[in-house]
Write an enzyme that holds these catalytic residues in place. Structure first.
Site, PDB file in Angstrom:
ATOM      1  N   THR A  66       7.846  10.488  14.652  1.00  0.00           N
ATOM      2  CA  THR A  66       7.709   9.341  13.759  1.00  0.00           C
ATOM      3  C   THR A  66       7.694   8.047  14.566  1.00  0.00           C
ATOM      4  O   THR A  66       7.677   8.082  15.807  1.00  0.00           O
ATOM      5  CB  THR A  66       8.775   9.382  12.635  1.00  0.00           C
ATOM      6  N   LYS A  70       4.082   7.893  17.445  1.00  0.00           N
ATOM      7  CA  LYS A  70       2.970   8.722  16.959  1.00  0.00           C
ATOM      8  C   LYS A  70       1.710   8.636  17.823  1.00  0.00           C
ATOM      9  O   LYS A  70       1.003   9.626  17.985  1.00  0.00           O
ATOM     10  CB  LYS A  70       2.634   8.357  15.510  1.00  0.00           C
ATOM     11  N   ASP A 106      -0.643  14.404   7.894  1.00  0.00           N
ATOM     12  CA  ASP A 106      -0.685  13.412   6.798  1.00  0.00           C
ATOM     13  C   ASP A 106      -1.931  13.575   5.921  1.00  0.00           C
ATOM     14  O   ASP A 106      -1.889  13.332   4.717  1.00  0.00           O
ATOM     15  CB  ASP A 106      -0.654  11.984   7.361  1.00  0.00           C
ATOM     16  N   ALA A 131      -4.887  -1.303   5.159  1.00  0.00           N
ATOM     17  CA  ALA A 131      -5.587  -0.715   6.312  1.00  0.00           C
ATOM     18  C   ALA A 131      -4.616  -0.438   7.465  1.00  0.00           C
ATOM     19  O   ALA A 131      -4.908  -0.736   8.620  1.00  0.00           O
ATOM     20  CB  ALA A 131      -6.708  -1.658   6.758  1.00  0.00           C
ATOM     21  N   GLY A 132      -3.466   0.141   7.144  1.00  0.00           N
ATOM     22  CA  GLY A 132      -2.492   0.477   8.191  1.00  0.00           C
ATOM     23  C   GLY A 132      -2.512   1.962   8.511  1.00  0.00           C
ATOM     24  O   GLY A 132      -3.543   2.636   8.373  1.00  0.00           O
ATOM     25  N   GLY A 133      -1.348   2.490   8.914  1.00  0.00           N
ATOM     26  CA  GLY A 133      -1.248   3.890   9.327  1.00  0.00           C
ATOM     27  C   GLY A 133      -1.559   4.867   8.195  1.00  0.00           C
ATOM     28  O   GLY A 133      -2.357   5.800   8.373  1.00  0.00           O
ATOM     29  N   ALA A 134      -0.954   4.645   7.031  1.00  0.00           N
ATOM     30  CA  ALA A 134      -1.190   5.567   5.905  1.00  0.00           C
ATOM     31  C   ALA A 134      -2.667   5.516   5.493  1.00  0.00           C
ATOM     32  O   ALA A 134      -3.264   6.548   5.151  1.00  0.00           O
ATOM     33  CB  ALA A 134      -0.297   5.201   4.728  1.00  0.00           C
ATOM     34  N   ASP A 156      -6.581  -9.386   5.428  1.00  0.00           N
ATOM     35  CA  ASP A 156      -7.086  -9.968   6.674  1.00  0.00           C
ATOM     36  C   ASP A 156      -8.350  -9.186   7.079  1.00  0.00           C
ATOM     37  O   ASP A 156      -8.267  -8.061   7.577  1.00  0.00           O
ATOM     38  CB  ASP A 156      -5.978  -9.847   7.738  1.00  0.00           C
ATOM     39  N   TYR A 227       6.502   6.502  -2.153  1.00  0.00           N
ATOM     40  CA  TYR A 227       7.302   7.547  -2.827  1.00  0.00           C
ATOM     41  C   TYR A 227       8.682   7.065  -3.254  1.00  0.00           C
ATOM     42  O   TYR A 227       9.409   7.811  -3.904  1.00  0.00           O
ATOM     43  CB  TYR A 227       7.416   8.805  -1.952  1.00  0.00           C
TER      44      TYR A 227
HETATM   45  P1  NAP Z   1       1.495  -0.158   7.923  1.00  0.00           P
HETATM   46  O1  NAP Z   1       0.883   0.633   9.009  1.00  0.00           O
HETATM   47  O2  NAP Z   1       2.416  -1.285   8.245  1.00  0.00           O
HETATM   48  O3  NAP Z   1       0.284  -0.716   7.014  1.00  0.00           O
HETATM   49  C1  NAP Z   1       0.525  -1.509   5.893  1.00  0.00           C
HETATM   50  C2  NAP Z   1      -0.779  -2.086   5.352  1.00  0.00           C
HETATM   51  O4  NAP Z   1      -0.442  -2.830   4.180  1.00  0.00           O
HETATM   52  C3  NAP Z   1      -1.474  -3.065   6.301  1.00  0.00           C
HETATM   53  O5  NAP Z   1      -2.859  -3.002   6.092  1.00  0.00           O
HETATM   54  C4  NAP Z   1      -0.929  -4.414   5.830  1.00  0.00           C
HETATM   55  O6  NAP Z   1      -1.789  -5.494   6.087  1.00  0.00           O
HETATM   56  C5  NAP Z   1      -0.878  -4.175   4.342  1.00  0.00           C
HETATM   57  N1  NAP Z   1       0.072  -5.077   3.717  1.00  0.00           N
HETATM   58  C6  NAP Z   1       1.395  -5.187   3.995  1.00  0.00           C
HETATM   59  N2  NAP Z   1       1.939  -6.153   3.222  1.00  0.00           N
HETATM   60  C7  NAP Z   1       0.921  -6.668   2.469  1.00  0.00           C
HETATM   61  C8  NAP Z   1       0.855  -7.693   1.494  1.00  0.00           C
HETATM   62  N3  NAP Z   1       1.932  -8.397   1.147  1.00  0.00           N
HETATM   63  N4  NAP Z   1      -0.343  -7.942   0.923  1.00  0.00           N
HETATM   64  C9  NAP Z   1      -1.434  -7.233   1.280  1.00  0.00           C
HETATM   65  N5  NAP Z   1      -1.450  -6.266   2.208  1.00  0.00           N
HETATM   66  C10 NAP Z   1      -0.266  -5.975   2.787  1.00  0.00           C
HETATM   67  O7  NAP Z   1       2.329   0.768   6.944  1.00  0.00           O
HETATM   68  P2  NAP Z   1       2.068   2.336   6.649  1.00  0.00           P
HETATM   69  O8  NAP Z   1       2.799   3.145   7.634  1.00  0.00           O
HETATM   70  O9  NAP Z   1       0.626   2.520   6.461  1.00  0.00           O
HETATM   71  O10 NAP Z   1       2.872   2.515   5.261  1.00  0.00           O
HETATM   72  C11 NAP Z   1       2.421   1.877   4.085  1.00  0.00           C
HETATM   73  C12 NAP Z   1       3.111   2.493   2.874  1.00  0.00           C
HETATM   74  O11 NAP Z   1       2.725   3.852   2.761  1.00  0.00           O
HETATM   75  C13 NAP Z   1       4.636   2.487   2.953  1.00  0.00           C
HETATM   76  O12 NAP Z   1       5.141   2.176   1.690  1.00  0.00           O
HETATM   77  C14 NAP Z   1       4.978   3.923   3.324  1.00  0.00           C
HETATM   78  O13 NAP Z   1       6.240   4.327   2.827  1.00  0.00           O
HETATM   79  C15 NAP Z   1       3.868   4.665   2.609  1.00  0.00           C
HETATM   80  N6  NAP Z   1       3.579   5.971   3.229  1.00  0.00           N
HETATM   81  C16 NAP Z   1       3.678   7.071   2.451  1.00  0.00           C
HETATM   82  C17 NAP Z   1       3.425   8.316   2.992  1.00  0.00           C
HETATM   83  C18 NAP Z   1       3.583   9.551   2.154  1.00  0.00           C
HETATM   84  O14 NAP Z   1       3.707  10.641   2.727  1.00  0.00           O
HETATM   85  N7  NAP Z   1       3.561   9.440   0.843  1.00  0.00           N
HETATM   86  C19 NAP Z   1       3.028   8.428   4.340  1.00  0.00           C
HETATM   87  C20 NAP Z   1       2.910   7.264   5.095  1.00  0.00           C
HETATM   88  C21 NAP Z   1       3.187   6.040   4.529  1.00  0.00           C
HETATM   89  P3  NAP Z   1      -1.697  -6.358   7.445  1.00  0.00           P
HETATM   90  O15 NAP Z   1      -2.303  -5.464   8.505  1.00  0.00           O
HETATM   91  O16 NAP Z   1      -2.492  -7.549   7.142  1.00  0.00           O
HETATM   92  O17 NAP Z   1      -0.244  -6.617   7.709  1.00  0.00           O
END
Ligand code: NAP
Length: 286
Positions: A66, A70, A106, A131-134, A156, A227
């Site tokens: 994690t 990763k 994932d 557009a992040g990791g998930a 962005d 979740y």
């Molecule tokens: P991450 O890599 O930090 O990506 C977050 C994304 O959301 C980025 O594109 C970010 O934009 C955008 N964002 C954040 N705050 C924002 C706001 N206020 N307005 C608009 N866009 C915003 O996070 P991640 O790891 O992908 O995780 C995201 C979510 O998915 C979390 O809640 C996590 O718990 C969930 N998740 C669930 C699973 C599952 O198994 N169900 C697996 C992974 C993740 P910027 O780049 O501009 O900051």
């Protein structure tokens, strides 16, 4: 009971204490009567290389990975699966007689959520928010399922463009920011809207991404990968508009189910893993 023949599994990350994997995986291992133990291993960014050498030397059978390791772990492995290569991230490592194989489960998790919602992505129009990791796992899952037009909506645009830069072979992808008309059009036509941002995640449960529900089709599916809580504000609002919804619990559990199979070569009790996670999450936000 742990004895001389117990095989070792774990999860490396920093921090790692919050991880649900030890609870979920140990419950499934016990249920399957497998002589393994799964432990949390806090490994700092700077110690990753030493930790991987040590885990291999100590004959760990495998481990989950994690944040923040990763991507950083990839050059330390002997072979990487196609999914993990596409995502630029490994979340499961299997130690096969000293050879380390990296996987990413994932995508399997995300697609299991779609399947649970009876949604066949082939040819469908999708709006992915964030557009992040998930989002990478979501996007790659949708491309593998041959989704039609996919619009990635972000705050962005430069970041969004760099995000889809890794998928240049696919011509059905575009990026817009939330203020553009293209976002409105994407919401109007989408069969599926997927939130991949943390907006609405506990404790910020009053937040949600900017979605104008008056634009959505009556038959759209709204999928939130969050979740905690099980029902985000986005999903609650979608239900109030009589839309179909899917939360992130199945994605979370099924990535763990897929990891269990890779690590042990056995199929776990999915229902049990789901129950364990649900109970854990409910207690966490009490
Ligand atoms: P991450 O890599 O930090 O990506 C977050 C994304 O959301 C980025 O594109 C970010 O934009 C955008 N964002 C954040 N705050 C924002 C706001 N206020 N307005 C608009 N866009 C915003 O996070 P991640 O790891 O992908 O995780 C995201 C979510 O998915 C979390 O809640 C996590 O718990 C969930 N998740 C669930 C699973 C599952 O198994 N169900 C697996 C992974 C993740 P910027 O780049 O501009 O900051």
């Amino acid at each position: 009971m742990i004895n001389g023949a117990t095989k070792l599994l774990g999860i490396i990350g920093c921090p790692v204490a919050h991880s649900m994997s030890p609870v979920m995986q140990n419950a499934a291992l016990e249920d399957a009567n497998l002589n393994y133990v799964y432990v949390p291993l806090e490994v700092s960014r700077d110690s990753l290389k030493e930790a991987v050498t040590g885990l291999r030397a100590a004959n760990f059978r495998g481990w989950n990975v994690t944040i923040p390791h990763k991507s950083a772990i990839m050059p330390l492995l002997d072979k990487i699966s196609d999914d993990a290569k596409m995502l630029g991230a490994v979340n499961t490592v299997v130690n096969d007689n000293g050879k380390l194989f990296g996987y990413n489960t994932d995508v399997t998790g995300f697609l299991a959520g779609l399947q649970e919602a009876n949604f066949n992505a082939a040819g469908k129009k999708v709006c992915v928010i964030g557009a992040g990791g998930a989002a990478r796992a979501v996007l790659w899952g949708l491309l593998k399922e041959k989704a039609g037009n996919i619009v990635v909506a972000v705050r962005d645009k430069a970041k969004g463009l760099s995000f889809i830069g890794g998928f240049t072979a696919y011509k059905n992808l575009s990026v817009c920011d939330f203020s553009e008309d293209e976002y409105k059009n994407a919401l109007k036509t989408a069969d599926l809207i997927v939130n991949t941002t943390p907006l609405g995640m506990y404790p910020n449960v009053d937040e949600m991404p900017c979605v104008d529900f008056s634009l959505l089709r009556d038959d759209a599916l709204v999928y939130d990968v969050i979740y905690t809580p099980a029902e985000t504000k986005l999903l609650r609002t979608a239900k109030e508009h009589n839309l179909k919804t899917q939360n992130g619990e199945t994605m979370l559990v099924m990535q763990g189910v897929a990891a269990f199979s890779l690590l042990t070569g056995s199929e776990p009790n999915e229902k049990l893993m789901k129950q364990v996670i649900k109970k854990y999450l409910e207690e966490k936000i009490k």
